[in-house]
Design a protein around this motif. Structure first.
Motif, mmCIF file in Angstrom:
data_model
loop_
_atom_site.group_PDB
_atom_site.id
_atom_site.type_symbol
_atom_site.label_atom_id
_atom_site.label_comp_id
_atom_site.label_asym_id
_atom_site.label_seq_id
_atom_site.Cartn_x
_atom_site.Cartn_y
_atom_site.Cartn_z
ATOM 1 N N ILE A 1 0.835 -1.211 0.000
ATOM 2 C CA ILE A 1 0.000 0.000 0.000
ATOM 3 C C ILE A 1 0.865 1.254 0.000
ATOM 4 N N VAL A 2 1.942 1.257 0.784
ATOM 5 C CA VAL A 2 2.851 2.411 0.811
ATOM 6 C C VAL A 2 3.508 2.603 -0.553
ATOM 7 N N GLY A 3 3.913 1.519 -1.190
ATOM 8 C CA GLY A 3 4.527 1.618 -2.507
ATOM 9 C C GLY A 3 3.579 2.177 -3.557
ATOM 10 N N ILE A 4 2.351 1.690 -3.570
ATOM 11 C CA ILE A 4 1.367 2.187 -4.544
ATOM 12 C C ILE A 4 1.023 3.644 -4.264
ATOM 13 N N CYS A 5 0.787 3.979 -3.012
ATOM 14 C CA CYS A 5 0.482 5.379 -2.665
ATOM 15 C C CYS A 5 1.663 6.294 -2.984
ATOM 16 N N GLY A 6 2.868 5.814 -2.774
ATOM 17 C CA GLY A 6 4.049 6.599 -3.108
ATOM 18 C C GLY A 6 4.166 6.853 -4.596
ATOM 19 N N LEU B 1 11.940 3.971 -8.842
ATOM 20 C CA LEU B 1 12.535 2.637 -8.755
ATOM 21 C C LEU B 1 12.419 2.082 -7.343
ATOM 22 N N PHE B 2 12.757 2.894 -6.349
ATOM 23 C CA PHE B 2 12.670 2.453 -4.957
ATOM 24 C C PHE B 2 11.238 2.076 -4.575
ATOM 25 N N LEU B 3 10.271 2.924 -4.942
ATOM 26 C CA LEU B 3 8.876 2.646 -4.582
ATOM 27 C C LEU B 3 8.348 1.417 -5.315
ATOM 28 N N PHE B 4 8.717 1.263 -6.585
ATOM 29 C CA PHE B 4 8.259 0.090 -7.328
ATOM 30 C C PHE B 4 8.878 -1.182 -6.770
ATOM 31 N N TYR C 1 6.983 -4.359 -5.469
ATOM 32 C CA TYR C 1 7.214 -5.648 -6.116
ATOM 33 C C TYR C 1 7.711 -6.687 -5.126
ATOM 34 N N HIS C 2 8.657 -6.307 -4.297
ATOM 35 C CA HIS C 2 9.216 -7.241 -3.329
ATOM 36 C C HIS C 2 8.160 -7.688 -2.311
ATOM 37 N N SER C 3 7.346 -6.754 -1.867
ATOM 38 C CA SER C 3 6.337 -7.093 -0.860
ATOM 39 C C SER C 3 5.175 -7.890 -1.437
ATOM 40 N N PHE C 4 4.833 -7.638 -2.693
ATOM 41 C CA PHE C 4 3.655 -8.286 -3.263
ATOM 42 C C PHE C 4 3.983 -9.643 -3.891
ATOM 43 N N PHE C 5 5.110 -9.742 -4.566
ATOM 44 C CA PHE C 5 5.394 -10.960 -5.327
ATOM 45 C C PHE C 5 6.404 -11.886 -4.680
ATOM 46 N N ILE C 6 7.163 -11.404 -3.724
ATOM 47 C CA ILE C 6 8.187 -12.288 -3.131
ATOM 48 C C ILE C 6 7.815 -12.619 -1.698
#
Length: 76
Positions: free
Chosen positions: A10-15, A64-67, A71-76
């Motif tokens: 959620i933080v990554g998407i909002c960022g 890049l950092f936010l993506f 990515y790391h939190s959702f897929f790994i």
């Protein structure tokens, strides 16, 4: 651990959305208004190469950092 992963997603998407919404206030880019205008009679804006390149590198690194956080939190 699952709650932390979803929180980081959620933080990554909002960022990423925030970077897109606030891009004209956060970054130096005189071409934003130039290319958003439909008028081809407008003069080419003056710009500083150094500020423009640093701004684009910072924007790239932030995205890049936010993506990667998303990515790391959702897929790994």
């Amino acid at each position: 651990m699952k709650i932390l992963s979803w929180f980081l997603v959620i933080v990554g998407i909002c960022g990423l959305v925030s970077v897109r919404i606030l891009e004209d206030q956060i970054f130096y880019d005189p071409f934003l208004n130039y290319f958003h205008e439909a008028d081809y009679q407008i003069a080419f804006p003056h710009f500083a190469w150094g500020k423009l390149i640093i701004s684009h590198v910072f924007r790239f690194a932030l995205n890049l950092f936010l993506f990667l956080m998303y990515y790391h939190s959702f897929f790994i």
